[in-house]
Scaffold this active site. Structure first.
Site, PDB file in Angstrom:
ATOM      1  N   GLU A 102      14.306  19.103 -23.541  1.00  0.00           N
ATOM      2  CA  GLU A 102      13.680  17.872 -23.075  1.00  0.00           C
ATOM      3  C   GLU A 102      12.307  17.662 -23.719  1.00  0.00           C
ATOM      4  O   GLU A 102      11.330  17.327 -23.049  1.00  0.00           O
ATOM      5  CB  GLU A 102      13.583  17.864 -21.544  1.00  0.00           C
ATOM      6  CG  GLU A 102      14.960  17.961 -20.884  1.00  0.00           C
ATOM      7  CD  GLU A 102      14.962  17.846 -19.371  1.00  0.00           C
ATOM      8  OE1 GLU A 102      13.946  18.190 -18.742  1.00  0.00           O
ATOM      9  OE2 GLU A 102      15.983  17.393 -18.826  1.00  0.00           O
ATOM     10  N   ASP A 108      23.156  19.651 -14.215  1.00  0.00           N
ATOM     11  CA  ASP A 108      21.785  19.639 -13.707  1.00  0.00           C
ATOM     12  C   ASP A 108      21.717  19.303 -12.222  1.00  0.00           C
ATOM     13  O   ASP A 108      21.382  18.174 -11.859  1.00  0.00           O
ATOM     14  CB  ASP A 108      20.973  18.602 -14.511  1.00  0.00           C
ATOM     15  CG  ASP A 108      19.489  18.680 -14.229  1.00  0.00           C
ATOM     16  OD1 ASP A 108      19.078  19.620 -13.539  1.00  0.00           O
ATOM     17  OD2 ASP A 108      18.757  17.796 -14.704  1.00  0.00           O
ATOM     18  N   GLU A 146      16.301  16.856  -5.680  1.00  0.00           N
ATOM     19  CA  GLU A 146      16.157  15.834  -6.718  1.00  0.00           C
ATOM     20  C   GLU A 146      17.348  14.873  -6.765  1.00  0.00           C
ATOM     21  O   GLU A 146      17.172  13.659  -6.766  1.00  0.00           O
ATOM     22  CB  GLU A 146      15.973  16.507  -8.078  1.00  0.00           C
ATOM     23  CG  GLU A 146      15.916  15.519  -9.218  1.00  0.00           C
ATOM     24  CD  GLU A 146      15.735  16.184 -10.579  1.00  0.00           C
ATOM     25  OE1 GLU A 146      15.618  17.422 -10.636  1.00  0.00           O
ATOM     26  OE2 GLU A 146      15.700  15.450 -11.575  1.00  0.00           O
TER      27      GLU A 146
HETATM   28  O1  GCW Z   1      16.616  17.912 -13.683  1.00  0.00           O
HETATM   29  C1  GCW Z   1      15.685  17.857 -14.678  1.00  0.00           C
HETATM   30  C2  GCW Z   1      14.538  17.181 -14.038  1.00  0.00           C
HETATM   31  C3  GCW Z   1      13.239  17.419 -14.759  1.00  0.00           C
HETATM   32  C4  GCW Z   1      13.046  18.921 -14.893  1.00  0.00           C
HETATM   33  C5  GCW Z   1      14.218  19.494 -15.668  1.00  0.00           C
HETATM   34  C6  GCW Z   1      14.155  21.002 -15.778  1.00  0.00           C
HETATM   35  C7  GCW Z   1      11.010  20.140 -14.883  1.00  0.00           C
HETATM   36  O2  GCW Z   1      14.810  15.819 -13.925  1.00  0.00           O
HETATM   37  O3  GCW Z   1      12.233  16.836 -14.013  1.00  0.00           O
HETATM   38  O4  GCW Z   1      11.827  19.237 -15.508  1.00  0.00           O
HETATM   39  O5  GCW Z   1      15.412  19.197 -15.017  1.00  0.00           O
HETATM   40  O6  GCW Z   1      14.788  21.662 -14.950  1.00  0.00           O
HETATM   41  O7  GCW Z   1      13.507  21.506 -16.662  1.00  0.00           O
END
Ligand code: GCW
Length: 728
Positions: free
Chosen positions: A330, A409, A437
């Site tokens: 990311e 995720d 989340e």
């Molecule tokens: O699920 C995603 C989240 C990000 C997060 C990332 C991760 C900290 O939307 O906000 O970043 O995973 O786990 O690295």
């Protein structure tokens, strides 16, 4: 080194133990006064406490015992430090205990491991004592919390003789706090650690948090976001972080930091405050913190930089736990910048920590977020395995690959990551997300322990044997030296920590599962409810059932059949937004079109993801006949008219489950209302308004998803609720 002691001050006074705000803050450590009958059953408890040793952890243990007994039983224990001490609670390690004149040899029925504890009765110096012992001080502290929990729940402790050992040595939480005080994916207010780029002056909440963590056996906390601000490694910041470590220490919680892999190249430190630009490649680094012109993990100067940085941290924080790394993910920097591997990156840090006993957690959450969605063979779910399986055996012994529970995720339903079975010669930890989340952001009730249980109990059938995920991550299967459980918690300054009092069951449940993943979800929620709300049978029945029903309900109105996320994936991760899960580079796709829905991840015709699992698991998912309905659309692309094992078509299932889920959410309101007058008013009203809100949101989800599926499929609901007149 002189260490400032910061003890958490429990906020509830005896008289106010039942008021909402205090109850929120104290969470499951309210120690509400017991009713007279229950209190009477503890009348024989000793009236003194003796502590064998003077560490800050033992002191915290004693203080907690005194506080808990006072709150629940109205009895003030007297601390004694000279012999003979008469009938007493005796707190100390086995070694200390054995230095006392005992009337008989005192050994537990099974071996005590680090952090484990033994609660027993013994005759010491001719007096009956209640002994709380362990091999280390932290174990004694955990024993005290366990004993108090039993009393709070009215469990008998007469003739107690109980040995408990933790399932794994790693039982950590991660906080995604930024130095400016905001928390990534945090729904409980601002950071308890940071504000405006600095560590807060007042760390009361940090020490209260450590107390909560210790009470459920959590022994480590990473205090900052995995999207790490490089500044956390600046010398001036470490000096501040040291105060947080001081606040954690009495509770046996080791502090750790998330770090940015490019730190050697980007940060300045006290040792080189005058250096404005990176030193040139030919010039040797001038001090431990001097910025280099590279962060190549194989460059000896980089290795030296990490070594000196670790030395400096341990000088300030001798019990520092280690580092967490998110790299090449990311948009974060990573070893790919130099053509190096993740093992190279992990090891350069591991080697710096090794002499101090620290560990590095290297996250397996590495994937390309610019995937071409037109290519039907592209599949983000394959990324963790593709990236890390080839490196098995290349990581040092104090490096741990931290793997999210599912291969995407933290969705409401995902299959377990195949990587758990794909690393035999590498330490692992499972990463679970306590902060909700993708599961309602604490605005919806979603008790995640049943989901985590499914994950931890899932049998990977490695080499054809029983190898549940819990045994892979704890290191049991492949005899790894270290491993365990990490939960992304993200508590904040809100009085109730997570933004909702009911959501605290997830933090509690995470700790209990990390301690013992064989506990049932029912046991865990029963414990939590009694601790948080008391033992009124109506309250216990209602709250436990609501919690246990909440994940299935949330799943049914947000994302049935394993379709992945139907939420606004490119935005807030909360509202319904099924269209956003297509045509994006993030790889969270459901491939819904006019004919069908689902990702074909089969070996035969799809992305081949299923091939990453051991053969028995491949067999389960590859054929439509075997694949469980609840993961069907994760693994297969099927027409809307495909008939499920349940006998319904896919499209009818989507309609029905959304209506059913929204109905259940509405019923949560009526079920909660039966508790009026049975719990404190503040929490009653607070939680009622949350359920009312959730019921409305569930209708919004239901209508958005049902209309979307109808628009795509043009198949009306047989029950006439969506898209046309009733046909039945
Ligand atoms: O699920 C995603 C989240 C990000 C997060 C990332 C991760 C900290 O939307 O906000 O970043 O995973 O786990 O690295």
């Amino acid at each position: 080194m002189v260490t400032a002691l910061i003890f958490a001050t429990p906020v509830s006074l005896r008289a106010s133990a039942d008021t909402g705000v205090a109850a929120d803050t104290e969470a499951w450590l309210r120690y509400a006064p017991l009713d007279a009958k229950t209190a009477k059953s503890y009348a024989q408890l000793p009236e003194k406490t003796v502590v064998l040793g003077d560490s800050v952890v033992l002191k915290a243990a004693q203080q907690e015992l005194i506080h808990g007994v006072e709150q629940m039983l109205g009895q003030t224990l007297t601390p004694r430090n000279q012999t003979p001490f008469g009938n007493a609670f005796v707190l100390g390690t086995l070694t200390e205990l054995h230095s006392l004149p005992l009337s008989h040899s005192l050994y537990p029925s099974r071996e005590l491991e680090a952090d484990g504890y033994w609660l027993t009765t013994a005759r010491i110096l001719n007096s009956e004592c209640l002994v709380i012992t362990a091999v280390n001080d932290r174990g004694v502290l955990y024993g005290v919390f366990a004993l108090l929990s039993k009393i709070a729940r009215g469990e008998s402790i007469a003739a107690i003789n109980e040995v408990q050992n933790p399932y794994a040595s790693i039982r950590w939480v991660n906080q995604w706090d930024n130095p400016d005080g905001r928390i990534e994916r945090g729904y409980g207010g601002r950071s308890i650690f940071f504000d405006e780029g600095k560590v807060r002056d007042d760390l009361t909440r940090a020490s209260q948090y450590a107390r909560l963590l210790a009470s459920i056996g959590i022994n480590g906390c990473t205090i900052n976001n995995v999207n790490a601000a490089p500044s956390v490694l600046e010398d001036s910041f470490i000096a501040q972080v040291r105060r947080i470590a001081d606040a954690f220490r009495p509770w046996g919680v080791q502090l750790s930091l998330s770090v940015d892999l490019s730190s050697p190249k980007v940060i300045t430190g006290a040792g080189n405050a005058h250096v404005e630009t990176a030193v040139s490649a030919v010039q040797p680094a001038r001090s431990a913190a001097a910025p280099l012109d590279t962060f190549d993990p194989l460059d000896p100067r980089v290795a030296e930089w990490w070594r000196k940085k670790a030395d400096e941290i341990y000088r300030q924080i001798p019990d520092f736990g280690g580092f967490v790394v998110k790299a090449d993910s990311e948009g974060r920097s990573g070893p790919s910048a130099y053509g190096r591997t993740h093992a190279d990156a992990a090891n350069v840090i591991a080697r710096a920590l090794k002499p101090h006993g620290g560990v590095v957690f290297y996250r397996a959450f590495v994937y390309n977020h610019h995937l071409d969605w037109h290519d039907l063979k592209n599949d983000r779910a394959k990324a963790a395995y593709d990236n890390f399986h080839p490196l098995d055996g290349a990581f040092d012994d104090n490096a741990i690959v931290q793997i999210k529970n599912g291969s995407i995720d933290f969705q409401v339903r995902e299959p377990v990551s195949p990587l758990f079975a794909g690393l035999r010669r590498t330490n692992e930890a499972i990463e679970l997300q306590i902060t909700q989340e993708y599961t309602g952001q604490q605005k919806h009730l979603c008790f995640l322990v049943p989901m985590w249980k499914e994950v931890l109990d899932f049998d990977m059938r490695v080499d054809g044997s029983s190898t549940p995920v819990k045994d892979l991550v704890s290191g049991r299967v492949f005899h790894r030296p270290v491993g365990g459980f990490v939960g992304v918690a993200n508590v904040g300054l809100d009085a109730n920590w997570l933004g909702s009092p009911m959501a605290m069951a997830n933090l509690y449940g995470f700790g209990r599962l990390a301690w013992n993943p064989n506990l049932s979800a029912e046991t865990i929620i029963d414990e939590w409810t009694r601790l948080a709300f008391g033992s009124d049978p109506l309250v216990v029945r209602t709250v436990t059932k609501l919690q246990l029903d909440s994940w299935p309900a949330y799943e049914s109105y947000t994302g049935p059949l394993g379709a992945g996320t139907l939420t606004n994936i490119t935005g807030n991760h909360y509202d319904p937004g099924p269209e956003s899960s297509e045509e994006n580079g993030w790889g969270q796709w459901h491939r819904a079109d006019h004919d069908g829905i689902g990702m074909d991840r089969t070996i035969a015709t799809g992305t081949g993801y299923i091939g990453q699992y051991p053969p028995a698991v491949q067999k389960l998912y590859e054929s439509l006949a075997n694949c469980p309905d609840n993961l069907l659309l994760f693994f297969h692309h099927v027409p809307y008219t495909y008939v499920l094992h349940s006998g319904k078509t896919v499209v009818q299932h989507v309609y029905d489950s959304h209506y059913e889920g929204a109905k259940r959410a509405a019923e949560f309101v009526t079920r909660w209302k039966t508790l009026e007058g049975h719990i404190d008013d503040e929490r009653y009203r607070d939680i009622l308004s949350r359920f009312e809100f959730q019921a409305g949101e569930a209708v919004k989800w239901r209508d958005t998803i049902c209309n979307w599926i109808y628009r795509l499929s043009s198949i009306p609901d047989k029950k006439g609720r969506v898209g046309g007149p009733p046909t039945a």
